[in-house]
Write a protein that holds these residues in place. Sequence first.
Motif, PDB file in Angstrom:
ATOM      1  N   ILE A 134     -23.613 -26.147 -47.405  1.00  0.00           N
ATOM      2  CA  ILE A 134     -23.058 -26.222 -49.054  1.00  0.00           C
ATOM      3  C   ILE A 134     -24.071 -25.383 -49.748  1.00  0.00           C
ATOM      4  O   ILE A 134     -23.620 -24.681 -50.537  1.00  0.00           O
ATOM      5  CB  ILE A 134     -23.219 -27.646 -49.291  1.00  0.00           C
ATOM      6  CG1 ILE A 134     -22.099 -28.566 -48.594  1.00  0.00           C
ATOM      7  CG2 ILE A 134     -22.893 -27.945 -50.939  1.00  0.00           C
ATOM      8  CD1 ILE A 134     -20.772 -28.280 -48.942  1.00  0.00           C
ATOM      9  N   GLN A 135     -25.382 -25.606 -49.456  1.00  0.00           N
ATOM     10  CA  GLN A 135     -26.050 -24.625 -50.407  1.00  0.00           C
ATOM     11  C   GLN A 135     -25.948 -23.056 -50.266  1.00  0.00           C
ATOM     12  O   GLN A 135     -25.949 -22.314 -51.202  1.00  0.00           O
ATOM     13  CB  GLN A 135     -27.551 -24.969 -49.997  1.00  0.00           C
ATOM     14  CG  GLN A 135     -28.780 -24.229 -51.007  1.00  0.00           C
ATOM     15  CD  GLN A 135     -28.770 -24.724 -52.258  1.00  0.00           C
ATOM     16  OE1 GLN A 135     -29.422 -25.828 -52.496  1.00  0.00           O
ATOM     17  NE2 GLN A 135     -28.482 -23.942 -53.028  1.00  0.00           N
ATOM     18  N   LEU A 159     -16.286 -29.919 -59.001  1.00  0.00           N
ATOM     19  CA  LEU A 159     -17.303 -30.547 -59.987  1.00  0.00           C
ATOM     20  C   LEU A 159     -18.423 -29.483 -60.269  1.00  0.00           C
ATOM     21  O   LEU A 159     -19.215 -30.005 -61.114  1.00  0.00           O
ATOM     22  CB  LEU A 159     -17.904 -31.767 -59.104  1.00  0.00           C
ATOM     23  CG  LEU A 159     -16.999 -32.936 -58.695  1.00  0.00           C
ATOM     24  CD1 LEU A 159     -17.933 -33.746 -57.993  1.00  0.00           C
ATOM     25  CD2 LEU A 159     -16.069 -33.318 -59.965  1.00  0.00           C
ATOM     26  N   LEU A 160     -18.379 -28.392 -59.752  1.00  0.00           N
ATOM     27  CA  LEU A 160     -19.378 -27.606 -60.162  1.00  0.00           C
ATOM     28  C   LEU A 160     -19.005 -26.663 -60.982  1.00  0.00           C
ATOM     29  O   LEU A 160     -19.978 -25.476 -61.152  1.00  0.00           O
ATOM     30  CB  LEU A 160     -20.089 -26.907 -58.646  1.00  0.00           C
ATOM     31  CG  LEU A 160     -20.225 -27.920 -57.743  1.00  0.00           C
ATOM     32  CD1 LEU A 160     -20.780 -27.164 -56.390  1.00  0.00           C
ATOM     33  CD2 LEU A 160     -21.450 -28.961 -58.216  1.00  0.00           C
ATOM     34  N   GLU A 170     -17.030 -27.932 -45.020  1.00  0.00           N
ATOM     35  CA  GLU A 170     -15.608 -27.546 -45.606  1.00  0.00           C
ATOM     36  C   GLU A 170     -14.818 -28.897 -46.135  1.00  0.00           C
ATOM     37  O   GLU A 170     -14.258 -28.620 -47.261  1.00  0.00           O
ATOM     38  CB  GLU A 170     -14.380 -26.980 -44.375  1.00  0.00           C
ATOM     39  CG  GLU A 170     -15.037 -25.420 -44.031  1.00  0.00           C
ATOM     40  CD  GLU A 170     -15.040 -24.434 -45.276  1.00  0.00           C
ATOM     41  OE1 GLU A 170     -14.169 -24.528 -46.186  1.00  0.00           O
ATOM     42  OE2 GLU A 170     -16.009 -23.545 -45.207  1.00  0.00           O
ATOM     43  N   ASN A 171     -14.859 -30.011 -45.335  1.00  0.00           N
ATOM     44  CA  ASN A 171     -14.288 -31.269 -45.877  1.00  0.00           C
ATOM     45  C   ASN A 171     -15.026 -31.590 -47.092  1.00  0.00           C
ATOM     46  O   ASN A 171     -14.450 -32.196 -47.885  1.00  0.00           O
ATOM     47  CB  ASN A 171     -14.574 -32.267 -44.763  1.00  0.00           C
ATOM     48  CG  ASN A 171     -13.609 -31.779 -43.319  1.00  0.00           C
ATOM     49  OD1 ASN A 171     -12.871 -31.349 -43.416  1.00  0.00           O
ATOM     50  ND2 ASN A 171     -14.149 -32.633 -42.343  1.00  0.00           N
ATOM     51  N   VAL A 172     -16.204 -31.443 -47.242  1.00  0.00           N
ATOM     52  CA  VAL A 172     -17.160 -31.705 -48.559  1.00  0.00           C
ATOM     53  C   VAL A 172     -16.764 -30.743 -49.600  1.00  0.00           C
ATOM     54  O   VAL A 172     -16.601 -31.187 -50.760  1.00  0.00           O
ATOM     55  CB  VAL A 172     -18.623 -31.750 -48.224  1.00  0.00           C
ATOM     56  CG1 VAL A 172     -19.019 -32.037 -49.474  1.00  0.00           C
ATOM     57  CG2 VAL A 172     -18.904 -32.738 -47.168  1.00  0.00           C
ATOM     58  N   TRP A 173     -16.646 -29.575 -49.227  1.00  0.00           N
ATOM     59  CA  TRP A 173     -16.615 -28.414 -50.194  1.00  0.00           C
ATOM     60  C   TRP A 173     -15.217 -28.315 -50.993  1.00  0.00           C
ATOM     61  O   TRP A 173     -14.902 -28.190 -52.113  1.00  0.00           O
ATOM     62  CB  TRP A 173     -16.625 -26.978 -49.778  1.00  0.00           C
ATOM     63  CG  TRP A 173     -16.476 -26.029 -50.758  1.00  0.00           C
ATOM     64  CD1 TRP A 173     -15.678 -25.021 -50.790  1.00  0.00           C
ATOM     65  CD2 TRP A 173     -17.737 -25.516 -51.675  1.00  0.00           C
ATOM     66  NE1 TRP A 173     -16.042 -24.120 -51.854  1.00  0.00           N
ATOM     67  CE2 TRP A 173     -17.159 -24.618 -52.321  1.00  0.00           C
ATOM     68  CE3 TRP A 173     -19.047 -25.976 -51.936  1.00  0.00           C
ATOM     69  CZ2 TRP A 173     -17.818 -24.012 -53.406  1.00  0.00           C
ATOM     70  CZ3 TRP A 173     -19.694 -25.516 -52.962  1.00  0.00           C
ATOM     71  CH2 TRP A 173     -19.292 -24.579 -53.818  1.00  0.00           C
ATOM     72  N   VAL A 174     -14.139 -28.893 -50.426  1.00  0.00           N
ATOM     73  CA  VAL A 174     -12.826 -29.212 -51.020  1.00  0.00           C
ATOM     74  C   VAL A 174     -12.963 -30.137 -52.110  1.00  0.00           C
ATOM     75  O   VAL A 174     -12.241 -29.798 -53.157  1.00  0.00           O
ATOM     76  CB  VAL A 174     -11.921 -29.705 -50.051  1.00  0.00           C
ATOM     77  CG1 VAL A 174     -10.336 -30.139 -50.667  1.00  0.00           C
ATOM     78  CG2 VAL A 174     -11.493 -28.699 -48.830  1.00  0.00           C
ATOM     79  N   LEU A 176     -13.469 -38.901 -54.080  1.00  0.00           N
ATOM     80  CA  LEU A 176     -13.497 -39.195 -52.547  1.00  0.00           C
ATOM     81  C   LEU A 176     -13.090 -38.160 -51.500  1.00  0.00           C
ATOM     82  O   LEU A 176     -12.124 -37.450 -51.854  1.00  0.00           O
ATOM     83  CB  LEU A 176     -12.298 -40.479 -52.556  1.00  0.00           C
ATOM     84  CG  LEU A 176     -12.221 -40.827 -51.159  1.00  0.00           C
ATOM     85  CD1 LEU A 176     -13.371 -41.669 -50.637  1.00  0.00           C
ATOM     86  CD2 LEU A 176     -11.020 -41.880 -51.011  1.00  0.00           C
ATOM     87  N   ILE A 177     -13.977 -38.363 -50.638  1.00  0.00           N
ATOM     88  CA  ILE A 177     -13.743 -37.283 -49.391  1.00  0.00           C
ATOM     89  C   ILE A 177     -12.982 -38.393 -48.514  1.00  0.00           C
ATOM     90  O   ILE A 177     -13.734 -39.219 -48.108  1.00  0.00           O
ATOM     91  CB  ILE A 177     -14.895 -36.876 -48.829  1.00  0.00           C
ATOM     92  CG1 ILE A 177     -15.863 -35.850 -49.833  1.00  0.00           C
ATOM     93  CG2 ILE A 177     -14.606 -36.044 -47.416  1.00  0.00           C
ATOM     94  CD1 ILE A 177     -17.271 -35.543 -49.263  1.00  0.00           C
ATOM     95  N   PRO A 178     -11.779 -38.297 -48.348  1.00  0.00           N
ATOM     96  CA  PRO A 178     -10.801 -39.356 -47.521  1.00  0.00           C
ATOM     97  C   PRO A 178     -11.644 -39.572 -46.004  1.00  0.00           C
ATOM     98  O   PRO A 178     -11.915 -40.742 -45.955  1.00  0.00           O
ATOM     99  CB  PRO A 178      -9.434 -38.388 -47.166  1.00  0.00           C
ATOM    100  CG  PRO A 178      -9.526 -37.737 -48.352  1.00  0.00           C
ATOM    101  CD  PRO A 178     -11.033 -36.959 -48.708  1.00  0.00           C
TER     102      PRO A 178
END
Length: 224
Positions: free
Chosen positions: A69-70, A223-224, A214-218, A182-184
């Motif tokens: 992610i970074q 938010l960024l 990728e799941n997190v980035w979606v 939420l990340i499902p």
Amino acid sequence: MLRKRLIAALVLVALCGACTNTKNDKAETQANGTTDEKNAVAQKHILFFGTSLTAGYGLDPSEAYPALIQNRIDSLKLPYKVINGGLSGETSAGGKGRIDWLLKQPIDVFVLELGANDGLRGIPVAETTKNLQFIIDQVKSKYPNVKIVLAGMQVPPNMGSTYANDFKEMFPKLAKQNQIELIPFLLDKVGGVPKLNQADGIHPTAAGDKILAENVWVVLKGLL
């Protein structure tokens, strides 16, 4: 006499030039210092708070999904620094005990990935819910403007259908109740896929963590 005057004039010009350069250098240094200070102030922090899944168990630190992610953030030149607060074996109760220590540093975005170990241990869903709510409350209390993301998890069906369903539903309920993102399912497209998991069948491989990122980035990118 003329020669002496000429030498004196040249010396004077040299001294003036030196003074000008010194002033310019000083001004440039001050300008750069101001820019650096602005950049330092502008930088924000994302804390990933979780289990071995966040810590990157069995992987090089650079392969764990927070590090990926970074990399994405850096490529987009966004002013965020990722902090990996993952700890192998961490339960929601353990997280409850150490959250205050991690909140000593400023946090702008908080990604909560806890509960997986609770599920594997069969800890009552009500207890896990209470612990996660405590953590969310602590974060909001310390940083009222923080943006929070909750990573949803699931447990194997051998834990019993009722427990498995209650555990799965815990995350969307908490997200709705607290009005957070939420990340499902953090392990979506990875959980249960042998080639994407290490020999223990629980922790993702480097390829698996790319999918986690990728799941997190979606969810995170908005938010960024």
